[in-house]
Design a protein around this motif. Structure first.
Motif, PDB file in Angstrom:
ATOM      1  N   TRP A 112       0.808  -1.223   0.000  1.00 46.89           N
ATOM      2  CA  TRP A 112       0.000   0.000   0.000  1.00 46.89           C
ATOM      3  C   TRP A 112       0.844   1.276   0.000  1.00 46.89           C
ATOM      4  O   TRP A 112       0.307   2.372  -0.128  1.00 46.89           O
ATOM      5  CB  TRP A 112      -0.956  -0.003   1.188  1.00 46.89           C
ATOM      6  CG  TRP A 112      -1.863  -1.202   1.184  1.00 46.89           C
ATOM      7  CD1 TRP A 112      -2.240  -1.951   0.107  1.00 46.89           C
ATOM      8  CD2 TRP A 112      -2.513  -1.791   2.324  1.00 46.89           C
ATOM      9  NE1 TRP A 112      -3.074  -2.976   0.503  1.00 46.89           N
ATOM     10  CE2 TRP A 112      -3.262  -2.902   1.852  1.00 46.89           C
ATOM     11  CE3 TRP A 112      -2.540  -1.493   3.685  1.00 46.89           C
ATOM     12  CZ2 TRP A 112      -4.028  -3.712   2.692  1.00 46.89           C
ATOM     13  CZ3 TRP A 112      -3.296  -2.283   4.536  1.00 46.89           C
ATOM     14  CH2 TRP A 112      -4.034  -3.383   4.046  1.00 46.89           C
ATOM     15  N   TYR A 113       2.142   1.144   0.206  1.00 48.55           N
ATOM     16  CA  TYR A 113       3.016   2.327   0.148  1.00 48.55           C
ATOM     17  C   TYR A 113       2.921   2.934  -1.242  1.00 48.55           C
ATOM     18  O   TYR A 113       2.787   2.211  -2.226  1.00 48.55           O
ATOM     19  CB  TYR A 113       4.477   1.907   0.415  1.00 48.55           C
ATOM     20  CG  TYR A 113       4.797   1.653   1.862  1.00 48.55           C
ATOM     21  CD1 TYR A 113       5.410   2.611   2.649  1.00 48.55           C
ATOM     22  CD2 TYR A 113       4.492   0.430   2.462  1.00 48.55           C
ATOM     23  CE1 TYR A 113       5.709   2.374   3.991  1.00 48.55           C
ATOM     24  CE2 TYR A 113       4.777   0.188   3.804  1.00 48.55           C
ATOM     25  CZ  TYR A 113       5.389   1.154   4.555  1.00 48.55           C
ATOM     26  OH  TYR A 113       5.673   0.919   5.874  1.00 48.55           O
ATOM     27  N   PRO A 114       3.018   4.271  -1.397  1.00 47.66           N
ATOM     28  CA  PRO A 114       3.243   5.298  -0.365  1.00 47.66           C
ATOM     29  C   PRO A 114       1.943   5.999   0.066  1.00 47.66           C
ATOM     30  O   PRO A 114       1.951   7.165   0.400  1.00 47.66           O
ATOM     31  CB  PRO A 114       4.158   6.279  -1.088  1.00 47.66           C
ATOM     32  CG  PRO A 114       3.630   6.265  -2.502  1.00 47.66           C
ATOM     33  CD  PRO A 114       3.149   4.839  -2.746  1.00 47.66           C
ATOM     34  N   TYR A 115       0.823   5.264   0.023  1.00 47.75           N
ATOM     35  CA  TYR A 115      -0.484   5.863   0.318  1.00 47.75           C
ATOM     36  C   TYR A 115      -1.160   5.169   1.502  1.00 47.75           C
ATOM     37  O   TYR A 115      -2.363   4.885   1.471  1.00 47.75           O
ATOM     38  CB  TYR A 115      -1.389   5.787  -0.910  1.00 47.75           C
ATOM     39  CG  TYR A 115      -0.863   6.492  -2.140  1.00 47.75           C
ATOM     40  CD1 TYR A 115      -0.628   7.872  -2.135  1.00 47.75           C
ATOM     41  CD2 TYR A 115      -0.592   5.784  -3.310  1.00 47.75           C
ATOM     42  CE1 TYR A 115      -0.152   8.519  -3.258  1.00 47.75           C
ATOM     43  CE2 TYR A 115      -0.118   6.429  -4.444  1.00 47.75           C
ATOM     44  CZ  TYR A 115       0.104   7.792  -4.406  1.00 47.75           C
ATOM     45  OH  TYR A 115       0.576   8.427  -5.528  1.00 47.75           O
ATOM     46  N   LEU A 116      -0.410   4.918   2.550  1.00 41.93           N
ATOM     47  CA  LEU A 116      -0.981   4.224   3.700  1.00 41.93           C
ATOM     48  C   LEU A 116      -2.125   4.997   4.347  1.00 41.93           C
ATOM     49  O   LEU A 116      -3.054   4.409   4.902  1.00 41.93           O
ATOM     50  CB  LEU A 116       0.106   3.950   4.743  1.00 41.93           C
ATOM     51  CG  LEU A 116       1.106   2.833   4.404  1.00 41.93           C
ATOM     52  CD1 LEU A 116       2.144   2.706   5.502  1.00 41.93           C
ATOM     53  CD2 LEU A 116       0.392   1.509   4.206  1.00 41.93           C
ATOM     54  N   SER A 117      -2.073   6.324   4.280  1.00 41.42           N
ATOM     55  CA  SER A 117      -3.152   7.128   4.872  1.00 41.42           C
ATOM     56  C   SER A 117      -4.482   6.824   4.187  1.00 41.42           C
ATOM     57  O   SER A 117      -5.539   6.782   4.841  1.00 41.42           O
ATOM     58  CB  SER A 117      -2.829   8.621   4.755  1.00 41.42           C
ATOM     59  OG  SER A 117      -1.674   8.938   5.487  1.00 41.42           O
ATOM     60  N   TYR A 118      -4.445   6.614   2.886  1.00 36.14           N
ATOM     61  CA  TYR A 118      -5.676   6.293   2.166  1.00 36.14           C
ATOM     62  C   TYR A 118      -6.118   4.861   2.439  1.00 36.14           C
ATOM     63  O   TYR A 118      -7.325   4.569   2.497  1.00 36.14           O
ATOM     64  CB  TYR A 118      -5.523   6.590   0.673  1.00 36.14           C
ATOM     65  CG  TYR A 118      -5.826   8.038   0.416  1.00 36.14           C
ATOM     66  CD1 TYR A 118      -7.107   8.448   0.080  1.00 36.14           C
ATOM     67  CD2 TYR A 118      -4.857   9.020   0.581  1.00 36.14           C
ATOM     68  CE1 TYR A 118      -7.418   9.787  -0.098  1.00 36.14           C
ATOM     69  CE2 TYR A 118      -5.150  10.367   0.412  1.00 36.14           C
ATOM     70  CZ  TYR A 118      -6.437  10.741   0.068  1.00 36.14           C
ATOM     71  OH  TYR A 118      -6.745  12.060  -0.079  1.00 36.14           O
ATOM     72  N   ALA A 119      -5.171   3.958   2.635  1.00 36.71           N
ATOM     73  CA  ALA A 119      -5.534   2.615   3.070  1.00 36.71           C
ATOM     74  C   ALA A 119      -6.251   2.696   4.419  1.00 36.71           C
ATOM     75  O   ALA A 119      -7.279   2.032   4.635  1.00 36.71           O
ATOM     76  CB  ALA A 119      -4.281   1.746   3.184  1.00 36.71           C
ATOM     77  N   SER A 120      -5.738   3.531   5.316  1.00 39.29           N
ATOM     78  CA  SER A 120      -6.372   3.716   6.627  1.00 39.29           C
ATOM     79  C   SER A 120      -7.802   4.214   6.474  1.00 39.29           C
ATOM     80  O   SER A 120      -8.749   3.657   7.057  1.00 39.29           O
ATOM     81  CB  SER A 120      -5.567   4.712   7.480  1.00 39.29           C
ATOM     82  OG  SER A 120      -4.255   4.264   7.697  1.00 39.29           O
ATOM     83  N   LEU A 121      -7.979   5.273   5.680  1.00 41.78           N
ATOM     84  CA  LEU A 121      -9.315   5.856   5.515  1.00 41.78           C
ATOM     85  C   LEU A 121     -10.305   4.839   4.945  1.00 41.78           C
ATOM     86  O   LEU A 121     -11.421   4.699   5.454  1.00 41.78           O
ATOM     87  CB  LEU A 121      -9.240   7.080   4.586  1.00 41.78           C
ATOM     88  CG  LEU A 121     -10.596   7.683   4.206  1.00 41.78           C
ATOM     89  CD1 LEU A 121     -11.264   8.316   5.417  1.00 41.78           C
ATOM     90  CD2 LEU A 121     -10.453   8.713   3.086  1.00 41.78           C
ATOM     91  N   TYR A 122      -9.902   4.141   3.913  1.00 44.79           N
ATOM     92  CA  TYR A 122     -10.835   3.238   3.243  1.00 44.79           C
ATOM     93  C   TYR A 122     -11.122   2.001   4.083  1.00 44.79           C
ATOM     94  O   TYR A 122     -12.228   1.451   4.022  1.00 44.79           O
ATOM     95  CB  TYR A 122     -10.301   2.865   1.847  1.00 44.79           C
ATOM     96  CG  TYR A 122     -10.533   3.963   0.824  1.00 44.79           C
ATOM     97  CD1 TYR A 122     -11.310   3.741  -0.314  1.00 44.79           C
ATOM     98  CD2 TYR A 122     -10.016   5.241   0.999  1.00 44.79           C
ATOM     99  CE1 TYR A 122     -11.525   4.736  -1.247  1.00 44.79           C
ATOM    100  CE2 TYR A 122     -10.230   6.248   0.088  1.00 44.79           C
ATOM    101  CZ  TYR A 122     -10.991   6.004  -1.035  1.00 44.79           C
ATOM    102  OH  TYR A 122     -11.216   6.998  -1.961  1.00 44.79           O
TER     103      TYR A 122
END
Length: 287
Positions: free
Chosen positions: A271-281
């Motif tokens: 999921w790198y480099p978008y872990l924040s979006y993985a968290s949200l979804y």
């Protein structure tokens, strides 16, 4: 009065963002009109109004304010809060090749919406520590309505100077624990004295911010990561201690137990480099 029309690159699911924000009574939302009133924190606070008039794939917004002299500042701030400069299509494409493909299809175009100011972005997760979500929302609502202020019916968090002058008993009356009351007051004293500057943290790395914040009593890694994500808008945050994320991963992978840190480290590699979006979804997947 002024009005500005803003076009954003799709997909951008504003209605999904409003649905999530509407869980908090401090957010003044009209779902039928697809609009929200935003408190603008500055020396002379004011209100801005955002209304969606486009679609998920062709997003278009009307932004309205009263003071033409502050229009540029407000537009800049709102663009940051709603992450209008970040192409969500690129992020969606990235996750279409991962285990989160179906989750991202279901919630396609949902943006990360930042807190409306840095001070609330830090004290809100402190208030939310170790209590369930509904009680945390109620506690925050009481705190703001008791010690903050309103402009045109829109609630504003109190400033650090106001909170630094409170006594723990005043917060205990709202059902804060004494320890949590002390955390908020002591942190606010650091801010009001200039011993901690939240704007300066924006120039530092994630690791530097976490190190500086966790040196303060009452702030642990989860709170610091929450500030990075919803305060500074960092793109690669995955708070592994978050119970919601643990439950979402348990559901996603059909586990009979919550995942371990080692499990989560393995899941998040792709999921790198978008872990924040993985968290949200992942949060959205269990809400």
């Amino acid at each position: 009065m002024w009005e500005e029309k803003v076009s954003v690159k799709g997909p951008y699911h504003f209605d999904s963002a409003l649905l999530r924000l509407a869980r908090d009574p401090l957010h003044i939302i009209n779902e039928e009109e697809r609009s929200i009133k935003i408190p603008i924190y500055k020396e002379a606070p004011e209100i801005a109004d955002i209304q969606a008039i486009g679609t998920v794939n062709e997003p278009l917004f009307l932004v309205r304010g009263k003071n033409k002299d502050t229009k540029h500042l407000i537009m800049e701030r709102i663009s940051t809060i709603f992450q209008w400069d970040l192409p969500l299509g690129d992020i969606h494409s990235h996750f279409s090749k991962t285990a989160l493909k179906e989750v991202f299809e279901q919630h396609k175009g949902t943006p990360i919406v930042l807190e409306f100011d840095l001070y609330p972005a830090l004290i809100r997760p402190i208030i939310h520590q170790q209590v369930n979500t509904s009680f945390a929302i109620s506690l925050t609502d009481q705190f703001v309505r008791t010690f903050g202020y309103e402009i045109e019916g829109v609630p504003f968090f109190p400033d650090p100077k106001t909170v630094s002058g409170l006594r723990p008993d005043q917060l205990k009356d709202l059902r804060f624990s004494r320890r949590k009351a002390e955390y908020l007051i002591d942190l606010s004293k650091l801010l009001s004295k200039g011993e901690l500057n939240l704007k300066n943290l924006a120039e530092k790395t994630d690791e530097e911010v976490i190190k500086e914040l966790t040196a303060i009593r009452g702030i642990g890694p989860w709170t610091a990561q929450s500030f990075l994500l919803f305060g500074l808008g960092r793109k690669n945050l995955f708070p592994m201690a978050d119970v919601g994320l643990q439950n979402a991963l348990k559901k996603l992978h059909k586990l009979d137990r919550k995942p371990t840190v080692k499990d989560m480290e393995a899941y998040t590699k792709e999921w790198y480099p978008y872990l924040s979006y993985a968290s949200l979804y992942l949060w959205r997947s269990i809400e």
